[in-house]
Design a protein around this motif. Sequence first.
Motif, PDB file in Angstrom:
ATOM      1  N   GLU A  60      33.173  -7.183 -48.688  1.00 57.09           N
ATOM      2  CA  GLU A  60      32.987  -5.801 -49.136  1.00 57.09           C
ATOM      3  C   GLU A  60      31.623  -5.287 -48.689  1.00 57.09           C
ATOM      4  O   GLU A  60      30.588  -5.768 -49.142  1.00 57.09           O
ATOM      5  CB  GLU A  60      33.097  -5.715 -50.655  1.00 57.09           C
ATOM      6  CG  GLU A  60      33.054  -4.285 -51.191  1.00 57.09           C
ATOM      7  CD  GLU A  60      33.370  -4.216 -52.666  1.00 57.09           C
ATOM      8  OE1 GLU A  60      33.603  -3.095 -53.163  1.00 57.09           O
ATOM      9  OE2 GLU A  60      33.401  -5.277 -53.328  1.00 57.09           O
ATOM     10  N   GLY A  61      31.631  -4.364 -47.756  1.00 55.53           N
ATOM     11  CA  GLY A  61      30.401  -3.710 -47.346  1.00 55.53           C
ATOM     12  C   GLY A  61      29.693  -4.382 -46.181  1.00 55.53           C
ATOM     13  O   GLY A  61      29.877  -5.572 -45.891  1.00 55.53           O
ATOM     14  N   LEU A  62      28.861  -3.596 -45.518  1.00 59.66           N
ATOM     15  CA  LEU A  62      28.140  -4.062 -44.331  1.00 59.66           C
ATOM     16  C   LEU A  62      27.128  -5.141 -44.670  1.00 59.66           C
ATOM     17  O   LEU A  62      26.985  -6.126 -43.923  1.00 59.66           O
ATOM     18  CB  LEU A  62      27.439  -2.877 -43.661  1.00 59.66           C
ATOM     19  CG  LEU A  62      26.604  -3.182 -42.423  1.00 59.66           C
ATOM     20  CD1 LEU A  62      27.457  -3.755 -41.306  1.00 59.66           C
ATOM     21  CD2 LEU A  62      25.877  -1.924 -41.954  1.00 59.66           C
ATOM     22  N   ASP A  63      26.404  -5.001 -45.755  1.00 61.27           N
ATOM     23  CA  ASP A  63      25.373  -5.976 -46.107  1.00 61.27           C
ATOM     24  C   ASP A  63      25.964  -7.372 -46.284  1.00 61.27           C
ATOM     25  O   ASP A  63      25.375  -8.370 -45.834  1.00 61.27           O
ATOM     26  CB  ASP A  63      24.641  -5.549 -47.377  1.00 61.27           C
ATOM     27  CG  ASP A  63      23.764  -4.326 -47.161  1.00 61.27           C
ATOM     28  OD1 ASP A  63      23.438  -4.035 -45.992  1.00 61.27           O
ATOM     29  OD2 ASP A  63      23.421  -3.659 -48.146  1.00 61.27           O
ATOM     30  N   ALA A  64      27.120  -7.458 -46.920  1.00 65.69           N
ATOM     31  CA  ALA A  64      27.766  -8.754 -47.116  1.00 65.69           C
ATOM     32  C   ALA A  64      28.189  -9.359 -45.790  1.00 65.69           C
ATOM     33  O   ALA A  64      28.096 -10.579 -45.587  1.00 65.69           O
ATOM     34  CB  ALA A  64      28.973  -8.596 -48.042  1.00 65.69           C
ATOM     35  N   LEU A  65      28.630  -8.511 -44.874  1.00 62.37           N
ATOM     36  CA  LEU A  65      29.028  -9.000 -43.550  1.00 62.37           C
ATOM     37  C   LEU A  65      27.819  -9.564 -42.807  1.00 62.37           C
ATOM     38  O   LEU A  65      27.866 -10.677 -42.268  1.00 62.37           O
ATOM     39  CB  LEU A  65      29.659  -7.871 -42.747  1.00 62.37           C
ATOM     40  CG  LEU A  65      30.106  -8.233 -41.328  1.00 62.37           C
ATOM     41  CD1 LEU A  65      31.345  -9.115 -41.370  1.00 62.37           C
ATOM     42  CD2 LEU A  65      30.383  -6.975 -40.509  1.00 62.37           C
TER      43      LEU A  65
END
Length: 347
Positions: A60-65
Amino acid sequence: MAHTRFGFVGTGMIAAVLADAMAKSTRARLVAVSSRNINHAKAFVAKRTPTQFAAPKPVEGLDALLALPDLDAVYIATPTTAKEAIAVKAIAAGKHVLVEKPFESRASVQRMISAAAARGLLFMDATHFVHHPRTAAIQAAIPAQIGSPRSLHTTFCFPFSGRDNIRFDRTQEPMGMLGDLGWYSARAIVEYLRPRGAIAQSITTTHIDEPTGAVIHARGMIAFETGESSTFDVGITAGTLLMDLQLLGTTGVISLDDFVLDWNNSWAFKNPDIKVGYTHRTAAGTRKDAAFIETTPAAPGEVQMIDSFAALAQSGDARECAAHAQSSLRTQEILDAMWLATGLAAR
């Protein structure tokens, strides 16, 4: 062989195309898929065909990626207005970026390129036909078959799609169908016409969708200071699919009717009875004198693009990275000129 490990940002149709292509790649694999809505990421992963690798992880979300440890590159398939911010953040995290086209402006492309170059990373736009062997074959054949390229005509049209298409949303896709389809005409100029000079003149007329104000068809001409010129016709109001290209030189003409996606073996078409290649005519030859030059690829263009990206990301060849970046920059420069000529840029 080491595989370049990709994370995806976006779960739409074109992301699904690239995920399926990645499953066929010899150099890359998908390790994670990101969406602002975790359920969208989970649904995207669930639809993927199992491969020899572990299933991609939904996040979920760019930061987690970007926080994942096993990630080399990020593929960005979001609305145009969101691409730069995501790409710059991914680059700052040390990731190579493959970004769907088009972009907001030449200045936006330049900022992404500069950010990637400063970190020794690869920026590449996701234009499939650039990596198709037919493109290289035509480029190599131009001097002998048509002399000096002087003019190019391209047509890219497909049947109308409903207003739920994101290209009808000017807040996310400001150029509408001109941006989405006109990019390919602009890129064909870069790859085949290869004008040496600056843009001298650009004329674009448009068909606007009245309820949304979106550009749904555009046609026009762009000319360069060194004498080359190109005409284009792109959009969704022709009622049929067209992908025609005609390149005129000083001694002949090269033409093809599937310059964006080949009819034989691409993500959109599977027609093994249709040969891949291009037609060459010269002198006073009639239709029966035209020569068809076959250029059958070993893999679909989208797979070849992924393999090219992965190989370059692994090699770190600065000159080749710069060449790809400059092609993206020149393409967007031409598209910007087309858009500016509509008079709609300040809306």
